[in-house]
Design an enzyme around this catalytic site. Structure first.
Site, PDB file in Angstrom:
ATOM      1  N   ARG A 119       0.854  -1.186   0.000  1.00 23.11           N
ATOM      2  CA  ARG A 119       0.000   0.000   0.000  1.00 23.11           C
ATOM      3  C   ARG A 119       0.893   1.241   0.000  1.00 23.11           C
ATOM      4  O   ARG A 119       2.043   1.189   0.432  1.00 23.11           O
ATOM      5  CB  ARG A 119      -0.887   0.031   1.236  1.00 23.11           C
ATOM      6  CG  ARG A 119      -1.824  -1.168   1.404  1.00 23.11           C
ATOM      7  CD  ARG A 119      -2.629  -1.015   2.691  1.00 23.11           C
ATOM      8  NE  ARG A 119      -3.592  -2.093   2.881  1.00 23.11           N
ATOM      9  CZ  ARG A 119      -3.370  -3.189   3.605  1.00 23.11           C
ATOM     10  NH1 ARG A 119      -2.185  -3.340   4.197  1.00 23.11           N
ATOM     11  NH2 ARG A 119      -4.291  -4.115   3.743  1.00 23.11           N
ATOM     12  N   LYS A 169      -1.960  -1.908   8.009  1.00 22.83           N
ATOM     13  CA  LYS A 169      -3.120  -1.311   8.665  1.00 22.83           C
ATOM     14  C   LYS A 169      -3.279  -1.865  10.081  1.00 22.83           C
ATOM     15  O   LYS A 169      -2.997  -3.034  10.334  1.00 22.83           O
ATOM     16  CB  LYS A 169      -4.392  -1.601   7.857  1.00 22.83           C
ATOM     17  CG  LYS A 169      -4.545  -0.748   6.608  1.00 22.83           C
ATOM     18  CD  LYS A 169      -5.897  -1.007   5.967  1.00 22.83           C
ATOM     19  CE  LYS A 169      -6.144  -0.077   4.785  1.00 22.83           C
ATOM     20  NZ  LYS A 169      -7.477  -0.316   4.175  1.00 22.83           N
ATOM     21  N   HIS A 221      -2.330   2.210  -6.345  1.00 22.33           N
ATOM     22  CA  HIS A 221      -3.041   0.994  -5.948  1.00 22.33           C
ATOM     23  C   HIS A 221      -3.208   0.034  -7.120  1.00 22.33           C
ATOM     24  O   HIS A 221      -3.368  -1.174  -6.917  1.00 22.33           O
ATOM     25  CB  HIS A 221      -4.403   1.356  -5.356  1.00 22.33           C
ATOM     26  CG  HIS A 221      -4.736   0.572  -4.123  1.00 22.33           C
ATOM     27  ND1 HIS A 221      -3.953   0.584  -2.981  1.00 22.33           N
ATOM     28  CD2 HIS A 221      -5.756  -0.278  -3.855  1.00 22.33           C
ATOM     29  CE1 HIS A 221      -4.487  -0.205  -2.062  1.00 22.33           C
ATOM     30  NE2 HIS A 221      -5.573  -0.749  -2.576  1.00 22.33           N
ATOM     31  N   ARG A 243      -0.588  -2.516  -6.930  1.00 19.23           N
ATOM     32  CA  ARG A 243      -0.912  -3.542  -5.932  1.00 19.23           C
ATOM     33  C   ARG A 243      -1.924  -4.540  -6.509  1.00 19.23           C
ATOM     34  O   ARG A 243      -1.784  -5.753  -6.340  1.00 19.23           O
ATOM     35  CB  ARG A 243      -1.460  -2.868  -4.679  1.00 19.23           C
ATOM     36  CG  ARG A 243      -1.907  -3.789  -3.543  1.00 19.23           C
ATOM     37  CD  ARG A 243      -2.231  -2.926  -2.328  1.00 19.23           C
ATOM     38  NE  ARG A 243      -3.056  -3.585  -1.341  1.00 19.23           N
ATOM     39  CZ  ARG A 243      -2.592  -4.334  -0.328  1.00 19.23           C
ATOM     40  NH1 ARG A 243      -1.293  -4.544  -0.218  1.00 19.23           N
ATOM     41  NH2 ARG A 243      -3.402  -4.873   0.548  1.00 19.23           N
ATOM     42  N   HIS A 261      -4.208  -8.631   4.068  1.00 22.07           N
ATOM     43  CA  HIS A 261      -5.653  -8.552   4.258  1.00 22.07           C
ATOM     44  C   HIS A 261      -6.053  -9.349   5.500  1.00 22.07           C
ATOM     45  O   HIS A 261      -5.664 -10.509   5.646  1.00 22.07           O
ATOM     46  CB  HIS A 261      -6.393  -9.141   3.049  1.00 22.07           C
ATOM     47  CG  HIS A 261      -6.399  -8.252   1.860  1.00 22.07           C
ATOM     48  ND1 HIS A 261      -6.635  -8.708   0.572  1.00 22.07           N
ATOM     49  CD2 HIS A 261      -6.203  -6.907   1.736  1.00 22.07           C
ATOM     50  CE1 HIS A 261      -6.581  -7.686  -0.275  1.00 22.07           C
ATOM     51  NE2 HIS A 261      -6.317  -6.598   0.408  1.00 22.07           N
ATOM     52  N   TYR A 283      -9.839 -10.625  -6.418  1.00 22.77           N
ATOM     53  CA  TYR A 283      -8.822 -10.813  -7.444  1.00 22.77           C
ATOM     54  C   TYR A 283      -9.032 -12.097  -8.231  1.00 22.77           C
ATOM     55  O   TYR A 283      -8.542 -12.224  -9.355  1.00 22.77           O
ATOM     56  CB  TYR A 283      -7.425 -10.791  -6.814  1.00 22.77           C
ATOM     57  CG  TYR A 283      -7.087  -9.449  -6.209  1.00 22.77           C
ATOM     58  CD1 TYR A 283      -6.858  -8.338  -7.021  1.00 22.77           C
ATOM     59  CD2 TYR A 283      -7.023  -9.280  -4.838  1.00 22.77           C
ATOM     60  CE1 TYR A 283      -6.564  -7.104  -6.474  1.00 22.77           C
ATOM     61  CE2 TYR A 283      -6.735  -8.048  -4.284  1.00 22.77           C
ATOM     62  CZ  TYR A 283      -6.509  -6.962  -5.103  1.00 22.77           C
ATOM     63  OH  TYR A 283      -6.236  -5.736  -4.567  1.00 22.77           O
TER      64      TYR A 283
END
Length: 302
Positions: A157, A181, A248, A251, A274, A283
């Protein structure tokens, strides 16, 4: 006590700077709407409506107002999410007796497939620098190549690229410690091009660009020698790309190419950081669409 947005902002230290600013901005917008709406929600005493006076009816009316003003469903959902975070915090800290956002429905969001760069776009970005960049200093070129290789080669990210510190880079074992995150750390492998680009940047370019008094141990710095921020990364990618794109997308392309190559979904989830497998599953749809196009373009009876 009022809305106490400074204390709320301080409580969001676990998210990146841009997200924290968005939370504060959306709560302030709700507060302003309460104060200015034609149907006044002012307290009986005539004062400003504070968070303790907000109820579900007010929240629902605000979300309905946003929809009638033409805001996209995704935008309304984002604003509602910010309010939910604020009022959960306000309830937890005793500022409100109960969370008034419970029961407030938001419109379902459109599910967009992420943009994946075509091979020619990726090649132009990573292997064939635009002629307009020919006058860049060698240090700047080394930095930009290292950032681009990390975005695609490790699927980072933007905020994760900015958070990299010198001690996070292990060139001997070609791996990187990533601060993701929610303050979650993960270790990701470095691709060969990314490792080489990082090595060259750290050994040469960073020494020339970093201001020792302000850069600290940040791996990437801007042209002023200070730590590179998320806006700087976005400008870097837009400047390097031959077509309109964003960080992004690199990514997304990383994840899609892994699945196209046979990687396990759980492995891709771990590499991307994630917490929910559902975030990674999108994806698989992208990969199927790509394979379908290959068949349609290549098979004589497609």
């Amino acid at each position: 006590m009022g809305w106490d947005l400074d204390a709320f902002a301080a409580s969001t230290a676990s998210v990146n700077e841009d997200t924290a600013a968005m939370y504060r901005r959306e709560v302030a917008a709700f507060s302003n709407w309460l104060a200015n709406t034609e149907v006044s929600f002012s307290t009986a005493a005539g004062g400003e409506t504070g968070p303790e006076s907000v109820d579900l009816r007010m929240v629902r009316r605000y979300l309905a107002y946003l929809s009638t003003e033409g805001y996209a469903r995704k935008t309304v959902a984002r604003k509602a999410s910010a309010l939910r975070r604020y009022f959960r915090w306000a309830e937890r800290t005793g500022r409100v007796a109960a969370d008034p956002t419970i029961g407030a429905m938001t419109p379902s969001q459109e599910r967009y497939l992420p943009r994946v760069l075509r091979s020619e776009e990726l090649g132009a970005l990573l292997d064939k620098p635009r002629a307009a960049l020919a006058d860049d200093s060698s240090a700047r070129r080394q930095r930009d190549v290292a950032v681009l290789e990390l975005l695609y080669g490790s699927g980072l990210r933007v905020s994760e690229v900015c958070a990299i510190r010198v001690g996070d880079v292990d060139l001997d074992r070609q791996r990187l410690t990533v601060n993701g995150k929610g303050s979650k750390q993960r270790v990701v492998p470095l691709s060969e091009p990314a490792a080489l680009a990082l090595e060259e940047w750290l050994a040469n370019g960073r020494r020339k660009m970093a201001d020792p008094s302000t850069a600290g141990d940040a791996v990437f710095v801007n042209l002023s020698g200070r730590p590179l921020n998320t806006q700087g990364v976005r400008r870097l990618v837009n400047r390097a790309a031959s077509t309109q794109t964003n960080p992004h997308a690199l990514r997304h392309t990383f994840a899609t190419h892994l699945l196209d190559g046979g990687a396990d979904l759980r492995q891709v989830q771990e590499l991307l950081g994630h917490s929910d497998l559902g975030s990674t599953q999108i994806y698989t749809h992208v990969s199927r669409d790509r394979l379908r196009r290959v068949v349609e373009d290549s098979h004589p009876r497609a």
